[in-house]
Write an enzyme that holds these catalytic residues in place. Sequence first.
Site, PDB file in Angstrom:
ATOM      1  N   ASN A 109       0.868  -1.182   0.000  1.00  0.00           N
ATOM      2  CA  ASN A 109       0.000   0.000   0.000  1.00  0.00           C
ATOM      3  C   ASN A 109       0.903   1.229   0.000  1.00  0.00           C
ATOM      4  O   ASN A 109       1.495   1.568   1.019  1.00  0.00           O
ATOM      5  CB  ASN A 109      -0.882  -0.035   1.266  1.00  0.00           C
ATOM      6  CG  ASN A 109      -1.727   1.217   1.420  1.00  0.00           C
ATOM      7  OD1 ASN A 109      -1.780   2.058   0.519  1.00  0.00           O
ATOM      8  ND2 ASN A 109      -2.392   1.343   2.559  1.00  0.00           N
ATOM      9  N   TRP A 110       0.999   1.864  -1.175  1.00  0.00           N
ATOM     10  CA  TRP A 110       1.919   3.014  -1.298  1.00  0.00           C
ATOM     11  C   TRP A 110       1.356   4.278  -0.651  1.00  0.00           C
ATOM     12  O   TRP A 110       2.036   5.280  -0.564  1.00  0.00           O
ATOM     13  CB  TRP A 110       2.195   3.310  -2.765  1.00  0.00           C
ATOM     14  CG  TRP A 110       3.021   2.276  -3.475  1.00  0.00           C
ATOM     15  CD1 TRP A 110       3.414   1.047  -3.005  1.00  0.00           C
ATOM     16  CD2 TRP A 110       3.566   2.382  -4.794  1.00  0.00           C
ATOM     17  NE1 TRP A 110       4.166   0.406  -3.955  1.00  0.00           N
ATOM     18  CE2 TRP A 110       4.277   1.186  -5.068  1.00  0.00           C
ATOM     19  CE3 TRP A 110       3.521   3.378  -5.787  1.00  0.00           C
ATOM     20  CZ2 TRP A 110       4.933   0.969  -6.283  1.00  0.00           C
ATOM     21  CZ3 TRP A 110       4.171   3.150  -6.997  1.00  0.00           C
ATOM     22  CH2 TRP A 110       4.877   1.962  -7.231  1.00  0.00           C
ATOM     23  N   LYS A 111       0.096   4.248  -0.282  1.00  0.00           N
ATOM     24  CA  LYS A 111      -0.577   5.437   0.272  1.00  0.00           C
ATOM     25  C   LYS A 111      -0.345   6.629  -0.674  1.00  0.00           C
ATOM     26  O   LYS A 111      -0.303   6.433  -1.884  1.00  0.00           O
ATOM     27  CB  LYS A 111      -0.084   5.695   1.693  1.00  0.00           C
ATOM     28  CG  LYS A 111      -0.234   4.436   2.570  1.00  0.00           C
ATOM     29  CD  LYS A 111      -0.075   4.675   4.027  1.00  0.00           C
ATOM     30  CE  LYS A 111      -0.268   3.354   4.766  1.00  0.00           C
ATOM     31  NZ  LYS A 111      -0.264   3.483   6.195  1.00  0.00           N
TER      32      LYS A 111
ATOM     33  N   HIS B 114      -9.785   1.059   4.723  1.00  0.00           N
ATOM     34  CA  HIS B 114      -8.532   1.280   5.461  1.00  0.00           C
ATOM     35  C   HIS B 114      -8.785   2.279   6.595  1.00  0.00           C
ATOM     36  O   HIS B 114      -9.561   3.220   6.428  1.00  0.00           O
ATOM     37  CB  HIS B 114      -7.457   1.811   4.501  1.00  0.00           C
ATOM     38  CG  HIS B 114      -6.093   1.814   5.101  1.00  0.00           C
ATOM     39  ND1 HIS B 114      -5.688   2.782   5.993  1.00  0.00           N
ATOM     40  CD2 HIS B 114      -5.055   0.950   4.979  1.00  0.00           C
ATOM     41  CE1 HIS B 114      -4.444   2.511   6.376  1.00  0.00           C
ATOM     42  NE2 HIS B 114      -4.033   1.410   5.781  1.00  0.00           N
TER      43      HIS B 114
ATOM     44  N   GLU C 247      -5.844  -4.790  10.696  1.00  0.00           N
ATOM     45  CA  GLU C 247      -4.829  -3.750  10.839  1.00  0.00           C
ATOM     46  C   GLU C 247      -5.116  -2.933  12.097  1.00  0.00           C
ATOM     47  O   GLU C 247      -5.839  -1.924  12.045  1.00  0.00           O
ATOM     48  CB  GLU C 247      -4.860  -2.823   9.621  1.00  0.00           C
ATOM     49  CG  GLU C 247      -4.441  -3.504   8.336  1.00  0.00           C
ATOM     50  CD  GLU C 247      -3.749  -2.530   7.395  1.00  0.00           C
ATOM     51  OE1 GLU C 247      -2.623  -2.804   7.010  1.00  0.00           O
ATOM     52  OE2 GLU C 247      -4.340  -1.484   7.094  1.00  0.00           O
TER      53      GLU C 247
ATOM     54  N   GLY D 151       1.944   2.293  10.835  1.00  0.00           N
ATOM     55  CA  GLY D 151       2.879   3.411  10.687  1.00  0.00           C
ATOM     56  C   GLY D 151       3.573   3.821  11.972  1.00  0.00           C
ATOM     57  O   GLY D 151       4.150   4.907  12.048  1.00  0.00           O
TER      58      GLY D 151
ATOM     59  N   SER E  17       3.098  -2.011  10.421  1.00  0.00           N
ATOM     60  CA  SER E  17       4.546  -1.947  10.707  1.00  0.00           C
ATOM     61  C   SER E  17       5.282  -3.247  10.404  1.00  0.00           C
ATOM     62  O   SER E  17       6.203  -3.630  11.119  1.00  0.00           O
ATOM     63  CB  SER E  17       4.773  -1.523  12.165  1.00  0.00           C
ATOM     64  OG  SER E  17       4.275  -0.219  12.372  1.00  0.00           O
TER      65      SER E  17
ATOM     66  N   GLY F 189       2.717  -1.156   4.326  1.00  0.00           N
ATOM     67  CA  GLY F 189       2.758   0.255   3.956  1.00  0.00           C
ATOM     68  C   GLY F 189       4.194   0.680   3.683  1.00  0.00           C
ATOM     69  O   GLY F 189       4.741   0.426   2.610  1.00  0.00           O
TER      70      GLY F 189
END
Length: 228
Positions: free
Chosen positions: A7-9, A102, A151, A157, A187, A208
């Site tokens: 997930n590149w956000k 998300h 998640e 993160g 993470s 991520g």
Amino acid sequence: MKYIIGNWKAYKTFSEAQDWMKSFISIIKKRADIQKGLEEKQICFIMCPPYHYLSFLSEQVKGMDQVFIGSQDVSVHDPGKYTGEMPAALMKDMISYAIIGHSERRSLRNETDEEIETKVSHTYAQGIEPIVCIRGADDPIPDEAGIVAYEPVEAIGTGSNMACRDVIDMKENLSLPPHMTFLYGGSVTRDNCEEYLSSPQIDGLLIGSASLDPEHFIDIAAYGITTT
Ligand code: PGA
């Protein structure tokens, strides 16, 4: 099979996305372990970039087995007068998967459980497989859903991944139907992924930060491959 989902956000310029893809392809070509994992369908990759790179990335992965593209969200609307929205129908030629619900969408956009359910229906209607994210047992999982990603917010993160045992406890607590694919995200790095990927209860990872570097991302996938 283990799902390795990036997930590149909201990261990467177009030239960075191009560089990422170039490196990803060249690393895979050099790594016999990854090629074996893909050929034997032990692993699959799903990259979820920002919307405007979906077309480019989907062209790049054409012809690559077990490598797919996904979106990070879909609109709650069908095509129509909805400025700035991205309906599933408009992405169906580019993506195979879509992340839905998300926690960053839920908190930034106040996304509701009803909207998430609608999005799941929209994606299935277009032949796209939704990956439904839940923060814990209080988030409902739409009946139709086939893939769920657990998640926990405190792990996203933060550098503080949840212990594998606790993830498995959560899975048991959720009493999922037997066909449900269960993923963990929060993470994950190449230094902490081994236990998740060697656990038969966990079908893959939603990654991520560590997916932003193709080498790091591929290193994680290697733990999903058995050498015997
Ligand atoms: P992270 O993000 O790996 O950077 O914690 C995971 C996610 O938000 O899906």
